[in-house]
Design a protein around this motif. Structure first.
Motif, PDB file in Angstrom:
ATOM      1  N   SER A  53     -44.803 -28.289  34.231  1.00 43.37           N
ATOM      2  CA  SER A  53     -45.179 -29.616  34.784  1.00 43.37           C
ATOM      3  C   SER A  53     -45.160 -29.912  36.349  1.00 43.37           C
ATOM      4  N   SER A  54     -45.241 -28.862  36.904  1.00 41.74           N
ATOM      5  CA  SER A  54     -45.578 -28.570  38.611  1.00 41.74           C
ATOM      6  C   SER A  54     -46.721 -28.824  38.323  1.00 41.74           C
ATOM      7  N   VAL A  55     -48.114 -28.165  38.014  1.00 40.20           N
ATOM      8  CA  VAL A  55     -49.392 -28.542  38.454  1.00 40.20           C
ATOM      9  C   VAL A  55     -49.331 -29.769  37.494  1.00 40.20           C
ATOM     10  N   PHE A  56     -50.272 -31.005  38.426  1.00 47.35           N
ATOM     11  CA  PHE A  56     -50.146 -31.846  37.852  1.00 47.35           C
ATOM     12  C   PHE A  56     -51.905 -32.367  37.903  1.00 47.35           C
ATOM     13  N   ALA A  57     -52.378 -32.991  37.078  1.00 44.30           N
ATOM     14  CA  ALA A  57     -53.911 -33.081  37.612  1.00 44.30           C
ATOM     15  C   ALA A  57     -54.728 -33.626  39.064  1.00 44.30           C
ATOM     16  N   LEU A  63     -64.679 -22.291  56.943  1.00 43.17           N
ATOM     17  CA  LEU A  63     -63.299 -22.790  56.351  1.00 43.17           C
ATOM     18  C   LEU A  63     -62.872 -22.521  55.417  1.00 43.17           C
ATOM     19  N   ARG A  64     -64.240 -22.549  54.161  1.00 45.22           N
ATOM     20  CA  ARG A  64     -64.085 -22.209  52.694  1.00 45.22           C
ATOM     21  C   ARG A  64     -63.856 -20.174  52.020  1.00 45.22           C
ATOM     22  N   GLY A  65     -63.706 -19.428  53.517  1.00 45.03           N
ATOM     23  CA  GLY A  65     -64.044 -18.703  53.261  1.00 45.03           C
ATOM     24  C   GLY A  65     -62.548 -17.937  53.601  1.00 45.03           C
ATOM     25  N   ARG A  66     -61.856 -18.939  53.914  1.00 46.28           N
ATOM     26  CA  ARG A  66     -60.439 -17.788  54.872  1.00 46.28           C
ATOM     27  C   ARG A  66     -59.213 -19.580  53.939  1.00 46.28           C
ATOM     28  N   VAL A  67     -59.481 -20.477  53.764  1.00 42.28           N
ATOM     29  CA  VAL A  67     -58.595 -21.791  53.097  1.00 42.28           C
ATOM     30  C   VAL A  67     -58.307 -21.313  51.511  1.00 42.28           C
ATOM     31  N   PHE A  68     -57.827 -21.356  51.367  1.00 43.36           N
ATOM     32  CA  PHE A  68     -57.604 -21.443  49.893  1.00 43.36           C
ATOM     33  C   PHE A  68     -56.413 -22.155  48.949  1.00 43.36           C
ATOM     34  N   GLU A  69     -57.332 -22.844  47.756  1.00 40.26           N
ATOM     35  CA  GLU A  69     -55.897 -23.551  47.063  1.00 40.26           C
ATOM     36  C   GLU A  69     -55.067 -22.021  46.082  1.00 40.26           C
ATOM     37  N   SER A  70     -53.525 -22.288  46.324  1.00 41.42           N
ATOM     38  CA  SER A  70     -52.641 -21.744  45.329  1.00 41.42           C
ATOM     39  C   SER A  70     -51.603 -22.866  45.014  1.00 41.42           C
ATOM     40  N   HIS A  71     -50.628 -22.393  44.144  1.00 41.07           N
ATOM     41  CA  HIS A  71     -49.858 -23.329  43.609  1.00 41.07           C
ATOM     42  C   HIS A  71     -48.491 -22.335  43.616  1.00 41.07           C
ATOM     43  N   PRO A  72     -47.486 -22.338  44.317  1.00 42.50           N
ATOM     44  CA  PRO A  72     -46.577 -22.008  44.547  1.00 42.50           C
ATOM     45  C   PRO A  72     -45.469 -21.364  43.409  1.00 42.50           C
ATOM     46  N   GLU A  73     -45.357 -22.060  42.115  1.00 38.44           N
ATOM     47  CA  GLU A  73     -44.947 -21.516  40.504  1.00 38.44           C
ATOM     48  C   GLU A  73     -45.809 -20.387  40.049  1.00 38.44           C
ATOM     49  N   VAL A  74     -47.337 -20.697  39.873  1.00 42.12           N
ATOM     50  CA  VAL A  74     -48.904 -19.361  39.689  1.00 42.12           C
ATOM     51  C   VAL A  74     -48.313 -18.829  40.309  1.00 42.12           C
ATOM     52  N   ALA A  75     -47.833 -18.639  41.594  1.00 41.31           N
ATOM     53  CA  ALA A  75     -47.826 -17.307  42.556  1.00 41.31           C
ATOM     54  C   ALA A  75     -46.695 -16.822  42.303  1.00 41.31           C
ATOM     55  N   PHE A  76     -45.502 -17.520  42.580  1.00 40.75           N
ATOM     56  CA  PHE A  76     -44.356 -16.834  41.972  1.00 40.75           C
ATOM     57  C   PHE A  76     -44.576 -15.871  39.810  1.00 40.75           C
ATOM     58  N   CYS A  77     -44.884 -16.291  39.383  1.00 44.17           N
ATOM     59  CA  CYS A  77     -45.074 -15.878  38.416  1.00 44.17           C
ATOM     60  C   CYS A  77     -46.486 -14.575  38.565  1.00 44.17           C
ATOM     61  N   ARG A  78     -47.427 -14.355  38.951  1.00 38.28           N
ATOM     62  CA  ARG A  78     -47.861 -13.480  39.606  1.00 38.28           C
ATOM     63  C   ARG A  78     -47.626 -12.302  40.026  1.00 38.28           C
ATOM     64  N   LEU A  79     -46.402 -13.066  40.588  1.00 39.78           N
ATOM     65  CA  LEU A  79     -45.792 -11.760  41.992  1.00 39.78           C
ATOM     66  C   LEU A  79     -44.186 -11.411  40.949  1.00 39.78           C
ATOM     67  N   ASN A  80     -44.352 -12.304  39.979  1.00 41.88           N
ATOM     68  CA  ASN A  80     -43.290 -11.827  38.810  1.00 41.88           C
ATOM     69  C   ASN A  80     -43.817 -10.550  37.517  1.00 41.88           C
ATOM     70  N   GLY A  81     -45.268 -10.195  37.425  1.00 47.16           N
ATOM     71  CA  GLY A  81     -45.286  -9.663  37.130  1.00 47.16           C
ATOM     72  C   GLY A  81     -45.840 -10.153  35.744  1.00 47.16           C
ATOM     73  N   PRO A 124     -64.933 -24.414  46.519  1.00 44.15           N
ATOM     74  CA  PRO A 124     -65.237 -23.094  45.696  1.00 44.15           C
ATOM     75  C   PRO A 124     -64.156 -24.364  44.936  1.00 44.15           C
ATOM     76  N   VAL A 125     -63.092 -24.272  43.530  1.00 42.53           N
ATOM     77  CA  VAL A 125     -62.493 -25.242  43.258  1.00 42.53           C
ATOM     78  C   VAL A 125     -62.015 -23.986  42.110  1.00 42.53           C
ATOM     79  N   ALA A 126     -60.306 -23.457  42.603  1.00 46.59           N
ATOM     80  CA  ALA A 126     -59.974 -22.369  41.950  1.00 46.59           C
ATOM     81  C   ALA A 126     -58.067 -22.362  42.564  1.00 46.59           C
ATOM     82  N   ILE A 127     -57.734 -22.143  41.367  1.00 46.87           N
ATOM     83  CA  ILE A 127     -55.909 -21.809  42.127  1.00 46.87           C
ATOM     84  C   ILE A 127     -56.421 -20.233  41.889  1.00 46.87           C
ATOM     85  N   TRP A 128     -55.636 -19.971  43.582  1.00 45.25           N
ATOM     86  CA  TRP A 128     -55.883 -18.111  43.533  1.00 45.25           C
ATOM     87  C   TRP A 128     -54.185 -17.741  43.079  1.00 45.25           C
ATOM     88  N   ALA A 129     -54.285 -16.531  43.085  1.00 43.22           N
ATOM     89  CA  ALA A 129     -52.871 -15.596  42.377  1.00 43.22           C
ATOM     90  C   ALA A 129     -53.110 -14.250  42.837  1.00 43.22           C
TER      91      ALA A 129
END
Length: 254
Positions: free
Chosen positions: A80-84, A149-167, A249-254
């Motif tokens: 639910s932390s990811v909203f449209a 800026l599109r080559g150095r400012v990237f969208e991410s999402h904390p809960e996706v980041a924590f998930c990726r960092l947690n294997g 670019p439209v993507a969530i990076w992690a």
């Protein structure tokens, strides 16, 4: 490896933007900036991962722009932390600086009406999403005006980041319960951040004035994603990214 230009993880906060940032070979530090432009001025060459949508749809379809539908299944109870994200027209329906609560609610109703007209199935705008519209516009205007800026400012999402960092396993506990910080959820995230190189004392310091403790941890996670992006480890969802009407670019990076 930290690139020469440094790394920054960024989250919106009450006072503007909180950044956890570091130069090569230097311990991380935390700062609050009043605007995204002032952050860019202070960190002119950093690779930046930010918890904010980048690249906006002209028309919103079920599930969001594309990235949202791809990352939600990874998060289990945290999805639910990811909203449209509504259409660009809805985001720009009213760009006033609101001086009264009545004006704010009127602007929300207008944005919701425009969002409903530019979505299928028709969907309005939540109060939570409307609260960050001005920050989404701030970055949107910069990446439209400055394609570099599109080559150095990237969208991410904390809960996706924590998930990726947690294997690949989502966090089991929420950061907040009914709007209040959940100490057990914060502890779960701090332990993970320490496993990825943060000093406990750094994470235990109080958040800077104008930012909340969960904003601080989110920015710390974003900085690790900036490092993954700079080293080529990070992956976008979708891969390859989509692009919006301006070629952003439209993507969530992690």
């Amino acid at each position: 490896m930290t690139p020469d230009g440094g790394l920054a993880g960024v989250d919106g906060c009450k006072a503007g933007w909180i950044a956890v940032h570091r130069e090569a070979g230097v311990a991380p530090s935390v700062s609050v900036f009043p605007s995204f432009q002032s952050l860019l001025d202070a960190l002119p060459n950093a690779t930046i991962a930010v918890d904010m949508p980048i690249g906006l749809p002209d028309f919103s379809r079920k599930g969001g722009r594309g990235p949202e539908a791809l990352v939600r299944p990874l998060l289990g109870a945290r999805q639910s932390s990811v909203f449209a994200i509504p259409s660009r027209a809805a985001l720009y329906a009213d760009t006033s600086d609101f001086t009264t609560i009545e004006a704010w609610y009127a602007a929300h109703r207008l944005a919701s009406a425009v969002a409903t007209e530019t979505s299928d199935p028709p969907r309005g705008v939540s109060i939570q999403a409307f609260g960050i519209f001005s920050k989404i516009r701030e970055i949107d205007q910069l990446v439209i005006a400055r394609p570099d800026l599109r080559g150095r400012v990237f969208e991410s999402h904390p809960e996706v980041a924590f998930c990726r960092l947690n294997g690949g396993a989502a966090m089991t506990l929420p950061k907040k319960i009914r709007g209040a910080v959940n100490p057990a959820g914060m502890e779960e995230r701090k332990a993970l951040l320490c496993r990825h190189g943060y000093e406990r004392a750094f994470l235990d310091q109080g958040a800077p004035r104008g930012a909340a403790s969960d904003d601080f941890l989110d920015a710390a996670a974003m900085m690790l994603i900036a490092g993954r992006i700079a080293s080529g480890e990070a992956r976008p969802s979708p891969d390859p990214p989509l692009t919006d009407r301006f070629g952003i670019p439209v993507a969530i990076w992690a």
